[in-house]
Design an enzyme around this catalytic site. Sequence first.
Site, mmCIF file in Angstrom:
data_model
loop_
_atom_site.group_PDB
_atom_site.id
_atom_site.type_symbol
_atom_site.label_atom_id
_atom_site.label_comp_id
_atom_site.label_asym_id
_atom_site.label_seq_id
_atom_site.Cartn_x
_atom_site.Cartn_y
_atom_site.Cartn_z
ATOM 1 N N ASP A 99 0.841 -1.196 0.000
ATOM 2 C CA ASP A 99 0.000 0.000 0.000
ATOM 3 C C ASP A 99 0.874 1.242 0.000
ATOM 4 O OD1 ASP A 99 -2.424 1.316 -0.105
ATOM 5 O OD2 ASP A 99 -2.621 1.454 2.068
ATOM 6 N N HIS A 139 -4.375 13.865 1.389
ATOM 7 C CA HIS A 139 -4.589 12.969 2.535
ATOM 8 C C HIS A 139 -3.381 13.039 3.480
ATOM 9 C CE1 HIS A 139 -5.533 9.322 4.818
ATOM 10 N NE2 HIS A 139 -4.334 8.851 4.523
ATOM 11 N N GLU A 182 -10.659 3.748 3.686
ATOM 12 C CA GLU A 182 -9.781 4.607 2.889
ATOM 13 C C GLU A 182 -10.111 4.403 1.415
ATOM 14 O OE1 GLU A 182 -5.663 3.950 4.027
ATOM 15 O OE2 GLU A 182 -5.862 5.322 5.718
ATOM 16 N N GLU A 239 -9.234 4.243 -2.184
ATOM 17 C CA GLU A 239 -7.998 4.048 -2.951
ATOM 18 C C GLU A 239 -8.303 3.354 -4.278
ATOM 19 O OE1 GLU A 239 -4.670 2.451 -0.839
ATOM 20 O OE2 GLU A 239 -5.312 3.251 1.100
ATOM 21 N N ASP A 247 -9.059 0.343 1.879
ATOM 22 C CA ASP A 247 -8.052 -0.062 2.856
ATOM 23 C C ASP A 247 -8.607 0.247 4.251
ATOM 24 O OD1 ASP A 247 -5.690 -0.682 4.180
ATOM 25 O OD2 ASP A 247 -4.807 1.284 3.820
ATOM 26 N N ARG A 268 -8.329 3.107 13.466
ATOM 27 C CA ARG A 268 -7.465 4.263 13.770
ATOM 28 C C ARG A 268 -6.881 4.226 15.174
ATOM 29 N NH1 ARG A 268 -6.207 5.559 8.762
ATOM 30 N NH2 ARG A 268 -8.003 6.234 7.532
ATOM 31 N N GLN A 282 -4.156 1.719 15.107
ATOM 32 C CA GLN A 282 -3.076 2.301 14.298
ATOM 33 C C GLN A 282 -2.249 3.300 15.108
ATOM 34 O OE1 GLN A 282 -4.583 4.149 10.720
ATOM 35 N NE2 GLN A 282 -2.566 4.684 9.928
ATOM 36 N N LYS A 295 -4.558 -2.574 9.882
ATOM 37 C CA LYS A 295 -4.884 -2.532 8.456
ATOM 38 C C LYS A 295 -5.165 -3.904 7.865
ATOM 39 C CE LYS A 295 -3.686 1.867 7.434
ATOM 40 N NZ LYS A 295 -4.433 2.757 6.545
ATOM 41 N N THR A 313 -9.291 -5.994 3.423
ATOM 42 C CA THR A 313 -9.148 -5.050 2.323
ATOM 43 C C THR A 313 -10.170 -5.476 1.281
ATOM 44 O OG1 THR A 313 -6.762 -4.878 2.729
ATOM 45 C CG2 THR A 313 -7.559 -4.081 0.595
ATOM 46 N N GLU A 370 -10.275 12.190 8.108
ATOM 47 C CA GLU A 370 -10.157 13.548 7.559
ATOM 48 C C GLU A 370 -11.477 14.307 7.646
ATOM 49 O OE1 GLU A 370 -7.811 13.124 3.627
ATOM 50 O OE2 GLU A 370 -8.189 11.135 4.429
HETATM 51 MN MN MN Z 1 -4.091 3.069 2.800
#
Ligand code: MN
Length: 432
Positions: free
Chosen positions: A133, A140, A204, A206, A238, A242, A245, A258, A262, A374
């Site tokens: 990734d 971002h 996420e 992507e 993804d 949080r 993380q 993560k 996916t 975000e």
């Molecule tokens: Mn990602």
Amino acid sequence: MNGLDTTHDPALRSWVNSANDPASEFPIQNLPYGCFRRLGEDDEAWRLGVAIGDQVLDLRAALLAGLPVEPMLGTHTLNHFMLLGATRWHKTRQALSRALAAGSESQGALQACLVPRREVELTLPCSIGDYTDFYTGIHHATTVGKLFRPDNPLLPNYKWVPIGYHGRSSSIRTSGHAFHRPLGQTAGESGTPRFGPTQRLDYELELGVFVGSLNHLGEPRTMAQAEADWFGLVLLNDWSARDVQAWEYQPLGPFLAKNFATTISPWIVTRDALAPFRAPFVRPEGDPQPLPYLDSAANREHGALAITLEVWLQTPSMSEPHRLTRSNFRDAYWTVAQLLAHHSSNGCNLQPGDLLGSGTQSGPGEGEGGSLLELTHGGKQPIVLPNGESRVFLQDGDTVILRGAAEREGCRRIGFGECRATVLPARAFTAS
Ligand code: MN
């Protein structure tokens, strides 16, 4: 523009009528590959297909009916076909386009090889050996960086190195699945961490890049080779815990926050199909130009891709999904060819079916964040949904849907289909 031929002609029509509907994401100009079987037929073999309108062309059946394409397309995985390389991918696209075009002599033989898309289930289109990734979304990276380092949001390496980390391929699933809210270790107030369901589950937005041609161990690829090596794109979510993380990511980067899930969209939109949607790769004024191994005239002229990306949220009590974000892959800081060239630059060998995530694609504007982290300013400002509900992070039962399409005036719009998955409650945890 490079790579354009009759297969991209916006006037081209198919004898599969539904493909000519302007609203269809799968017109004859698209021709994405997937792997399917008929719904409810669990004993039936998975096989490769091409989406056309509201149908799937069964490639194994089409080969038996005389369609002149590579025999590898009669198998249950695209890896062997990917290994054949860009010239033969291109010839196959032309053969498929001729066979499915209005007026084709093949119509009689291929009609019986169509399966309605609503009657199929889809699985991974190839065996994914490795998943990496990246972090090409500069908006971002800047917004997330600001949450942690208000004075210094972007680290000094960002504009020089396509930043990435090695992910995990075993937990990649195609659209339509559900997964349990993951358990994990998070920071505790007293200094002792807690272990339990994540409280800050996020998505996420992507794109996923499928590698086609391989490079041998110890042999880096040039930018020109890297551009010919990638096979196509899918949408990629993804999923990110949080709180896990934040506690685990230093010093070695993302790990269990993560790799619990996916999600990718099931149809690979090929590099060939995306040729009309190329855009110049331009660095903002004052930003450094890439080092020579990440630079080429072709990349500057048309290395980027204009692809509209969207995130939609469906909560259990909403009557229809609500769009949270819209952004464009053209705003990515690095191109697909740069990701492959960089990844192989130390001699690391990429293989057919390897998957590269683009990193979260957020737009430059307020409200264009590609993740809840975000959009909610680090979990501080809830999003209010049209039915009055609000969200900071995802709740059990929520479904996140990514959508994407390549579009440009004068070209036929081609879509990616959906990348959808649902959050289930965490499993009960017992320590023994
Ligand atoms: Mn990602």
